[in-house]
Design an enzyme around this catalytic site. Structure first.
Site, PDB file in Angstrom:
ATOM      1  N   GLN B 135       0.840  -1.203   0.000  1.00 22.72           N
ATOM      2  CA  GLN B 135       0.000   0.000   0.000  1.00 22.72           C
ATOM      3  C   GLN B 135       0.869   1.244   0.000  1.00 22.72           C
ATOM      4  O   GLN B 135       1.614   1.489   0.950  1.00 22.72           O
ATOM      5  CB  GLN B 135      -0.872  -0.045   1.267  1.00 22.72           C
ATOM      6  CG  GLN B 135      -1.902   1.054   1.347  1.00 22.72           C
ATOM      7  CD  GLN B 135      -2.301   1.326   2.789  1.00 22.72           C
ATOM      8  OE1 GLN B 135      -1.453   1.445   3.666  1.00 22.72           O
ATOM      9  NE2 GLN B 135      -3.591   1.433   3.040  1.00 22.72           N
ATOM     10  N   SER B 138       0.881   6.483   2.734  1.00 24.42           N
ATOM     11  CA  SER B 138       1.524   7.468   3.612  1.00 24.42           C
ATOM     12  C   SER B 138       2.772   8.061   2.984  1.00 24.42           C
ATOM     13  O   SER B 138       3.478   7.399   2.229  1.00 24.42           O
ATOM     14  CB  SER B 138       1.925   6.816   4.940  1.00 24.42           C
ATOM     15  OG  SER B 138       0.791   6.395   5.633  1.00 24.42           O
ATOM     16  N   SER B 172       4.816  -1.688   4.283  1.00 25.87           N
ATOM     17  CA  SER B 172       5.208  -3.066   4.579  1.00 25.87           C
ATOM     18  C   SER B 172       5.072  -3.892   3.313  1.00 25.87           C
ATOM     19  O   SER B 172       4.258  -3.585   2.449  1.00 25.87           O
ATOM     20  CB  SER B 172       4.384  -3.649   5.731  1.00 25.87           C
ATOM     21  OG  SER B 172       3.043  -3.327   5.600  1.00 25.87           O
ATOM     22  N   GLU B 255      -9.271  -1.542   6.237  1.00 24.39           N
ATOM     23  CA  GLU B 255      -8.124  -1.628   7.145  1.00 24.39           C
ATOM     24  C   GLU B 255      -8.594  -1.614   8.588  1.00 24.39           C
ATOM     25  O   GLU B 255      -8.157  -2.393   9.414  1.00 24.39           O
ATOM     26  CB  GLU B 255      -7.154  -0.467   6.894  1.00 24.39           C
ATOM     27  CG  GLU B 255      -5.952  -0.497   7.826  1.00 24.39           C
ATOM     28  CD  GLU B 255      -4.958   0.630   7.565  1.00 24.39           C
ATOM     29  OE1 GLU B 255      -5.381   1.693   7.094  1.00 24.39           O
ATOM     30  OE2 GLU B 255      -3.769   0.423   7.855  1.00 24.39           O
ATOM     31  N   GLU B 388      -4.752   9.734  18.705  1.00 19.83           N
ATOM     32  CA  GLU B 388      -5.319  11.080  18.784  1.00 19.83           C
ATOM     33  C   GLU B 388      -6.373  11.292  17.693  1.00 19.83           C
ATOM     34  O   GLU B 388      -7.437  11.849  17.935  1.00 19.83           O
ATOM     35  CB  GLU B 388      -4.202  12.129  18.665  1.00 19.83           C
ATOM     36  CG  GLU B 388      -3.296  12.213  19.898  1.00 19.83           C
ATOM     37  CD  GLU B 388      -2.373  11.010  20.064  1.00 19.83           C
ATOM     38  OE1 GLU B 388      -2.114  10.299  19.066  1.00 19.83           O
ATOM     39  OE2 GLU B 388      -1.918  10.761  21.194  1.00 19.83           O
TER      40      GLU B 388
END
Lengths: 374, 418
Positions: B135, B138, B172, B255, B388
């Site tokens: 994936q 990010s 990953s 996910e 958060e």
């Protein structure tokens, strides 16, 4: 470490219906606002509300089999009633009479008329009972021998919840468990000023009081221990309902209260606290349901389930009530707003039937996690 | 071989999972299909990959997928019937943990947003494990604020394709992957959520450079992926140009599902490990540690029961909002319990098993020693959504609290401060 068979942690349709009925009654009677007015009357409880709830809806007899004059339901249904009573901080003797006193009598020989008689009267809500032990008594910690039998019962028991307003007191003594009529000669019930205005406490003084033997000492000990275990397990549901009200009311308030040109509930500092509280309550619900289900099914895991629920829910309810007061700001500190009733109930409930720390000590024994030697 | 009898529960589960069609497959019909497969492809004599391909072609891979794509359009709840029957028949599995990103994220996204050609090309080797997926979401500058991503995809002047430049991180399996699901910015003039497009990236393209990202445990589970002039044909675009954010929501929803909601036995995971140490080594016990251990034991049991309750709700087709809380709860527990264990171990806690840079194919949070668990657990409150951000999501979506005022939503991406 063995894992017990999967418990049923959800609510059945019957339980949802019961909840809706109890909630509707309590809302009709004015909810927390009425609870504040009731607390100021000085009466131990509102007899009209009790009649509707206990007798009218039959909730006082949920734990009692039908052949003994009850509804033949289980701890699961009683737990739902307690959730709603916690949510409304209603001052009714449900935990003390319909749970603690009823379970104590159920632990005695119900074939005997001196047991069956009071049991049927408590089950239909026409009479109110109280188990005469100090409210902080944890399951397994029942004190015996403070009251002595003989020609009459003599002794003193402090901090008895629900004794003021009770018709019959169930008194553990050195020579067994006794029923004592609250109006009998030699019985003095002295109310003490409680932190929790919605649960009356009293000192019970017996001076040669006339009493009826309900159970011999061995049976009495088992009956009282079982009642305290049931009471502690179901108290978790009251704590759950209380915490849910505190969260819902605080979310409602902070969503509407504006400061700095925004709803205060839009500030992350508040949101994170409320979300964390929601998480606590989600897990409190799982532990409270688990305890109620274990009590209902007679699971071998009951002692662990109750100790986990009490260790967890006692803390969660206090945290919820404290957050409710703090996040309401100034209004939360007033007498006029009902938040203080919830804080006082939550703090008293934390002590009732064993503090969270005491329940953790019980767990240390039950799950083999002993402390350091010596 | 006679299969176990059908319980009424199976039928009820099928009805609830949307098997309203009178011709829907029931558990018995599925067991017959499994029996046929095991007859035509005896696992004892069939090559593993050949068996997995045959299973896919028989529609027994993921039965809730459509026919022709490894499924039968059957209720998802009956998958366990198929899995159990195949396991009992000695069939090999597709090593699902090794290809979790493909199965859990790429596949649902391909199914929902892919073209027919894309589904036919990608789903079969994805499921059999012949092609591993990663994936590429990010970035160093786009973590919690994923929609701010800066990797650019521009039209290839010569043809119908795209040229991609940028950097991805925390990837990953990138070093093992054949394909990556990629988010790239195709229009910097639009507000950030609207200028993103979703692609399938060929990880063997010469412009893809995969480098291990060493983490605080010493190992490298993840990678950094540098994309320089990577060519992607337009046929490898998933969904419309500029619709990548909506497509990505399918991936990210899956996910979260993959992370929460698993059933766990009492004292499993971290708490079981520290409880074992506590029982085995009484000389380590102190009063302070005892109090803290008991509190964490209660918290772990409460979290276990919460997961149990959530699992029941999901099985009955009543998913509650509790799922979004489970990851938060387990992150906190894993961190506190592993921290307590290192402290309990005292002198042993001063050591560490091995700082050698390794590249584990699978991650086990409870693997290795207490020091490793303590360090690895730090990631639990960061990966897959920081605690958060999850608290914000609970506050806004579950509790309905008002959102923070935002200035970034409607501005052009290129004008945002970076």
């Amino acid at each position: 470490m063995t894992t017990p068979a999967p418990p049923d942690l959800l609510y059945s349709e019957t339980e949802d219906d019961l909840r809706a009925a109890v909630r509707s009654l309590l809302t009709d009677r004015g909810g927390p606002t009425a609870a504040l007015a009731e607390a100021e009357t000085g009466r131990p409880y509102d007899p009209d509300l009790w009649r509707s709830l206990a007798t009218g809806m039959g909730t006082a007899g949920l734990l009692v089999p039908e052949r003994l004059g009850g509804q033949g339901a289980t701890a699961r249904e009683a737990a739902v009633v307690l959730e709603e009573l916690g949510r409304s901080v209603a001052a009714v003797p449900y935990l003390t009479s319909a749970v603690l006193a009823v379970r104590t009598l159920l632990g005695c020989d119900t074939a005997r008329p001196e047991v069956a008689g009071p049991l049927a009267a408590l089950a239909d809500g026409t009479r109110v009972g109280a188990l005469a032990v100090p409210l902080p008594t944890a399951p397994g910690g029942a004190p015996h021998g403070t009251v002595r039998g003989g020609a009459g019962l003599s002794g003193e028991i402090t901090s008895v919840a629900g004794a003021a307003g009770a018709d019959v007191l169930l008194v553990p003594a050195d020579s067994g468990l006794y029923a004592v009529d609250a109006t009998a000669p030699g019985v003095t019930v002295t109310p003490v000023t409680p932190l929790d205005l919605t649960r009356p406490l009293a000192r019970v003084t017996l001076t040669g009081a006339t009493a009826t033997l309900l159970a011999e000492p061995a049976r009495a000990r088992t009956a009282v221990a079982d009642a305290l275990l049931t009471g502690a397990g179901l108290l978790a549901s009251e704590q759950l309902g209380l915490a849910e009200w505190c969260l819902a009311e605080t979310v409602r308030y902070t969503g509407g209260r504006h400061q700095f040109g925004r709803p205060v509930g839009s500030f992350q500092a508040l949101k994170h606290r409320l979300a964390a509280l929601w998480l606590d309550i989600v897990s409190a619900r799982a532990t409270a349901r688990n305890a109620a289900d274990a009590l209902a099914t007679g699971s071998p895991d009951t002692a662990v389930a109750v100790a986990v629920a009490q260790a967890h829910c006692g803390e969660v309810a206090v945290r919820a009530a404290q957050e409710c007061v703090q996040l309401h700001g100034g209004i939360g500190m007033t007498w006029e707003h009902p938040a203080h009733l919830y804080l006082k109930r939550a703090k008293s409930d934390q002590i009732a039937l064993g503090t969270p720390g005491r329940h953790r000590e019980t767990l240390a024994r039950l799950v083999d996690l002993p402390g350091p030697a010596g | 071989m006679s299969g176990p009898t059908t319980s009424p529960k199976d039928g009820a589960a099928a009805a609830r999972s949307g098997g309203t069609d009178a011709t829907a497959l029931d558990a018995d019909a599925l067991r017959r299909r499994v029996a046929d497969l095991l007859t035509t492809h005896d696992p004892a004599t069939t090559d593993r990959l050949d068996f997995l391909r045959a299973r896919f072609d028989a529609g027994l891979a993921w039965i809730h997928f459509p026919e022709g794509l490894g499924g039968l359009g059957a209720p998802r709840a009956l998958q366990q019937v198929v899995d159990q029957a195949l396991e009992a028949g000695g069939a090999p599995d597709n090593a699902p943990r090794r290809i979790g990103i493909g199965l859990g994220m790429a596949a649902p996204t391909l199914l929902r947003h892919g073209t027919d050609a894309q589904r036919r090309r990608f789903l079969r080797p994805l499921w059999t494990g012949e092609e591993v997926w990663c994936q590429l979401f990010s970035e160093p500058g786009a973590g919690s604020d994923l929609a701010a991503l800066a990797t650019r995809a521009t039209r290839d002047g010569e043809g119908d394709g795209w040229i991609v430049d940028g950097q991805k991180v925390w990837t990953s399996q990138a070093h093992l992957a054949r394909w990556g699901i990629l988010l790239a910015r195709t229009d910097p003039d639009l507000p950030k959520h609207r200028g993103i497009t979703y692609f399938v990236c060929d990880m063997t393209d010469p412009g893809v450079d995969v480098r291990p990202l060493r983490q605080i445990t010493g190992e490298a589970e993840f990678n950094e992926v540098f994309l320089t002039g990577v060519r992607i044909p337009d046929t490898h675009r998933l969904g419309g140009v500029g619709e990548g954010w909506q497509v990505a929501r399918t991936t990210l929803m899956n996910e979260r599902v993959a992370i929460g909601g698993a059933r766990v036995p009492r004292e499993s995971g971290m708490i079981g490990l520290v409880a074992d140490t506590w029982r085995r080594q009484p000389e380590l016990r102190t009063h302070d540690l005892h109090q803290r251990l008991l509190k964490l034991w209660v918290d772990a049991e409460a979290a276990r029961l919460t997961a149990e309750r959530l699992g029941r709700q999901l099985a009955l087709g009543q998913p509650g909002p509790e799922g979004s809380g489970m990851k938060l709860a387990f992150a906190r527990l894993n961190q506190e319990i592993s921290g307590l264990e290192v402290e309990l171990l005292a002198e042993e806690g001063l050591g560490y098993d091995d700082w050698t840079l390794t590249r584990p194919e699978l991650v086990d949070f409870t693997g290795r020693d207490a020091g490793y668990r303590y360090l690895r657990a730090k990631g639990n409150s960061i990966e897959g959504g920081t605690s958060e951000v999850l608290l914000n999501i609970i506050a806004e979506r579950v509790l309905g609290l008002p959102p923070e005022p935002r200035t970034d939503k409607d501005a052009a991406w290129k004008d945002l401060p970076r």
